[in-house]
Write a protein that holds these residues in place. Sequence first.
Motif, PDB file in Angstrom:
ATOM      1  N   ALA A 193      -1.785  12.880  -4.142  1.00  0.00           N
ATOM      2  CA  ALA A 193      -1.182  11.545  -4.217  1.00  0.00           C
ATOM      3  C   ALA A 193      -0.989  10.963  -2.822  1.00  0.00           C
ATOM      4  O   ALA A 193      -1.213   9.766  -2.598  1.00  0.00           O
ATOM      5  CB  ALA A 193       0.152  11.629  -4.960  1.00  0.00           C
ATOM      6  N   THR A 194      -0.552  11.817  -1.883  1.00  0.00           N
ATOM      7  CA  THR A 194      -0.391  11.352  -0.504  1.00  0.00           C
ATOM      8  C   THR A 194      -1.736  10.920   0.062  1.00  0.00           C
ATOM      9  O   THR A 194      -1.852   9.872   0.724  1.00  0.00           O
ATOM     10  CB  THR A 194       0.196  12.468   0.380  1.00  0.00           C
ATOM     11  N   GLY A 195      -2.770  11.702  -0.229  1.00  0.00           N
ATOM     12  CA  GLY A 195      -4.101  11.360   0.250  1.00  0.00           C
ATOM     13  C   GLY A 195      -4.590  10.040  -0.303  1.00  0.00           C
ATOM     14  O   GLY A 195      -5.207   9.243   0.409  1.00  0.00           O
ATOM     15  N   GLN A 196      -4.312   9.781  -1.582  1.00  0.00           N
ATOM     16  CA  GLN A 196      -4.711   8.509  -2.174  1.00  0.00           C
ATOM     17  C   GLN A 196      -4.066   7.348  -1.429  1.00  0.00           C
ATOM     18  O   GLN A 196      -4.709   6.323  -1.184  1.00  0.00           O
ATOM     19  CB  GLN A 196      -4.313   8.464  -3.655  1.00  0.00           C
ATOM     20  N   ARG A 197      -2.804   7.507  -1.063  1.00  0.00           N
ATOM     21  CA  ARG A 197      -2.111   6.436  -0.347  1.00  0.00           C
ATOM     22  C   ARG A 197      -2.691   6.240   1.049  1.00  0.00           C
ATOM     23  O   ARG A 197      -2.856   5.108   1.516  1.00  0.00           O
ATOM     24  CB  ARG A 197      -0.612   6.739  -0.262  1.00  0.00           C
ATOM     25  N   VAL A 198      -3.007   7.360   1.727  1.00  0.00           N
ATOM     26  CA  VAL A 198      -3.583   7.272   3.073  1.00  0.00           C
ATOM     27  C   VAL A 198      -4.942   6.579   3.027  1.00  0.00           C
ATOM     28  O   VAL A 198      -5.215   5.640   3.791  1.00  0.00           O
ATOM     29  CB  VAL A 198      -3.719   8.675   3.697  1.00  0.00           C
ATOM     30  N   PHE A 199      -5.796   7.031   2.130  1.00  0.00           N
ATOM     31  CA  PHE A 199      -7.136   6.456   2.052  1.00  0.00           C
ATOM     32  C   PHE A 199      -7.088   4.999   1.603  1.00  0.00           C
ATOM     33  O   PHE A 199      -7.859   4.172   2.091  1.00  0.00           O
ATOM     34  CB  PHE A 199      -8.015   7.269   1.100  1.00  0.00           C
ATOM     35  N   ARG A 200      -6.193   4.688   0.665  1.00  0.00           N
ATOM     36  CA  ARG A 200      -6.099   3.303   0.197  1.00  0.00           C
ATOM     37  C   ARG A 200      -5.636   2.388   1.329  1.00  0.00           C
ATOM     38  O   ARG A 200      -6.191   1.299   1.525  1.00  0.00           O
ATOM     39  CB  ARG A 200      -5.143   3.206  -0.995  1.00  0.00           C
ATOM     40  N   SER A 201      -4.629   2.813   2.062  1.00  0.00           N
ATOM     41  CA  SER A 201      -4.157   1.997   3.172  1.00  0.00           C
ATOM     42  C   SER A 201      -5.249   1.831   4.217  1.00  0.00           C
ATOM     43  O   SER A 201      -5.495   0.724   4.712  1.00  0.00           O
ATOM     44  CB  SER A 201      -2.922   2.642   3.820  1.00  0.00           C
ATOM     45  N   ALA A 202      -5.918   2.929   4.569  1.00  0.00           N
ATOM     46  CA  ALA A 202      -6.958   2.868   5.600  1.00  0.00           C
ATOM     47  C   ALA A 202      -8.095   1.957   5.173  1.00  0.00           C
ATOM     48  O   ALA A 202      -8.558   1.106   5.965  1.00  0.00           O
ATOM     49  CB  ALA A 202      -7.480   4.270   5.895  1.00  0.00           C
ATOM     50  N   ILE A 203      -8.559   2.096   3.937  1.00  0.00           N
ATOM     51  CA  ILE A 203      -9.707   1.309   3.507  1.00  0.00           C
ATOM     52  C   ILE A 203      -9.337  -0.165   3.417  1.00  0.00           C
ATOM     53  O   ILE A 203     -10.129  -1.055   3.763  1.00  0.00           O
ATOM     54  CB  ILE A 203     -10.271   1.844   2.165  1.00  0.00           C
ATOM     55  N   GLU A 204      -8.125  -0.469   2.946  1.00  0.00           N
ATOM     56  CA  GLU A 204      -7.703  -1.862   2.863  1.00  0.00           C
ATOM     57  C   GLU A 204      -7.596  -2.488   4.251  1.00  0.00           C
ATOM     58  O   GLU A 204      -8.074  -3.603   4.488  1.00  0.00           O
ATOM     59  CB  GLU A 204      -6.365  -1.967   2.139  1.00  0.00           C
ATOM     60  N   ARG A 205      -6.974  -1.766   5.169  1.00  0.00           N
ATOM     61  CA  ARG A 205      -6.764  -2.334   6.507  1.00  0.00           C
ATOM     62  C   ARG A 205      -8.070  -2.401   7.297  1.00  0.00           C
ATOM     63  O   ARG A 205      -8.318  -3.383   8.000  1.00  0.00           O
ATOM     64  CB  ARG A 205      -5.695  -1.532   7.253  1.00  0.00           C
ATOM     65  N   CYS A 256       0.210   4.860   8.331  1.00  0.00           N
ATOM     66  CA  CYS A 256       1.297   5.780   7.980  1.00  0.00           C
ATOM     67  C   CYS A 256       2.430   5.059   7.264  1.00  0.00           C
ATOM     68  O   CYS A 256       2.990   5.575   6.289  1.00  0.00           O
ATOM     69  CB  CYS A 256       1.821   6.456   9.237  1.00  0.00           C
ATOM     70  N   SER A 257       2.763   3.875   7.751  1.00  0.00           N
ATOM     71  CA  SER A 257       3.828   3.107   7.124  1.00  0.00           C
ATOM     72  C   SER A 257       3.487   2.773   5.678  1.00  0.00           C
ATOM     73  O   SER A 257       4.319   2.918   4.776  1.00  0.00           O
ATOM     74  CB  SER A 257       4.073   1.818   7.916  1.00  0.00           C
ATOM     75  N   ASP A 258       2.255   2.344   5.430  1.00  0.00           N
ATOM     76  CA  ASP A 258       1.816   2.027   4.067  1.00  0.00           C
ATOM     77  C   ASP A 258       1.870   3.253   3.169  1.00  0.00           C
ATOM     78  O   ASP A 258       2.211   3.163   1.982  1.00  0.00           O
ATOM     79  CB  ASP A 258       0.376   1.506   4.083  1.00  0.00           C
ATOM     80  N   ALA A 259       1.489   4.407   3.733  1.00  0.00           N
ATOM     81  CA  ALA A 259       1.358   5.629   2.935  1.00  0.00           C
ATOM     82  C   ALA A 259       2.653   6.420   2.829  1.00  0.00           C
ATOM     83  O   ALA A 259       2.710   7.432   2.122  1.00  0.00           O
ATOM     84  CB  ALA A 259       0.270   6.522   3.532  1.00  0.00           C
ATOM     85  N   GLY A 260       3.698   5.974   3.539  1.00  0.00           N
ATOM     86  CA  GLY A 260       4.963   6.697   3.490  1.00  0.00           C
ATOM     87  C   GLY A 260       4.952   7.981   4.274  1.00  0.00           C
ATOM     88  O   GLY A 260       5.643   8.950   3.906  1.00  0.00           O
ATOM     89  N   LEU A 261       4.174   8.038   5.355  1.00  0.00           N
ATOM     90  CA  LEU A 261       4.090   9.216   6.212  1.00  0.00           C
ATOM     91  C   LEU A 261       4.628   8.900   7.593  1.00  0.00           C
ATOM     92  O   LEU A 261       4.551   7.755   8.051  1.00  0.00           O
ATOM     93  CB  LEU A 261       2.621   9.663   6.377  1.00  0.00           C
ATOM     94  N   THR A 262       5.135   9.903   8.254  1.00  0.00           N
ATOM     95  CA  THR A 262       5.450   9.748   9.669  1.00  0.00           C
ATOM     96  C   THR A 262       4.152   9.900  10.456  1.00  0.00           C
ATOM     97  O   THR A 262       3.187  10.522   9.986  1.00  0.00           O
ATOM     98  CB  THR A 262       6.450  10.809  10.143  1.00  0.00           C
ATOM     99  N   THR A 263       4.127   9.344  11.640  1.00  0.00           N
ATOM    100  CA  THR A 263       2.934   9.488  12.478  1.00  0.00           C
ATOM    101  C   THR A 263       2.662  10.951  12.775  1.00  0.00           C
ATOM    102  O   THR A 263       1.503  11.409  12.730  1.00  0.00           O
ATOM    103  CB  THR A 263       3.104   8.702  13.790  1.00  0.00           C
ATOM    104  N   ALA A 264       3.699  11.708  13.055  1.00  0.00           N
ATOM    105  CA  ALA A 264       3.534  13.137  13.334  1.00  0.00           C
ATOM    106  C   ALA A 264       2.970  13.858  12.120  1.00  0.00           C
ATOM    107  O   ALA A 264       2.095  14.725  12.239  1.00  0.00           O
ATOM    108  CB  ALA A 264       4.869  13.745  13.750  1.00  0.00           C
ATOM    109  N   GLY A 265       3.456  13.514  10.940  1.00  0.00           N
ATOM    110  CA  GLY A 265       2.964  14.142   9.722  1.00  0.00           C
ATOM    111  C   GLY A 265       1.506  13.803   9.457  1.00  0.00           C
ATOM    112  O   GLY A 265       0.735  14.648   8.996  1.00  0.00           O
TER     113      GLY A 265
END
Length: 232
Positions: free
Chosen positions: A14-26, A41-50
């Motif tokens: 699920a986290t990966g889906q959010r990362v890829f979706r944010s990246a592809i959209e942006r 990271c902000s879109d996906a709910g992740l910290t930059t370090a994470g």
Amino acid sequence: MTSAERLNGLSGTATGQRVFRSAIERFAKQGFAGTTVREICSDAGLTTAGAYYYFASKEDLLYQLIRQGQTALIDTAQRALAGVDDPIDRLALLIRTLAATHAVFPMLTRVADGELGALASQGPHLAEILALRDAYEGFWEETLAAGVSSGAFAIADQRVTRLSLIAICTGVSGWFSPAGPLTVEGVCDELAQIAFRIVTARRGGNAVSVDQTPRFELSLLPQFPWDAEGVS
């Protein structure tokens, strides 16, 4: 475990889906250069370090997206062309699969087609992607060459024809809308008929209609759930 392996593993979560979706959209809307890791990271709910646990750089993320797109094109073409020897039928299937992929996954294909130059020219990522692209275009080269050899096609310059036909299909991601007058299948048929006119496709001296060629089921397309604008 390398960052590439972690990124591959992330794509199914699920986290990966959010990362890829944010990246592809942006990447599709802002461009690779105009997008920051912090925004993704902000879109996906992740910290930059994470996020950096999963990918070493923004380029790593772009590479993974393009690689998945290119690999899927090859796999789809192989499935569609399996057991099909007639160059006219093969060309119709190549047109249909490439156009359909660009209609159904407009953001991924815009990024894969338009952001290739963002990969470092001296790095391993670009070399791998170019090899995948060449492998895919090999299907087109072989098909056009076979058509000319058999007399099914009348083409002055096979390279120019190949690049032109591919460009017609990849352009679909920039203008197709599921709310428009044509379905994905309708677009594929129209482009296949245009392609037949370009190559002067003939069987027994007669012009060929797309109705005389194999269909392609959209269910055979790859699945990219993180391309939020995809057409189901």
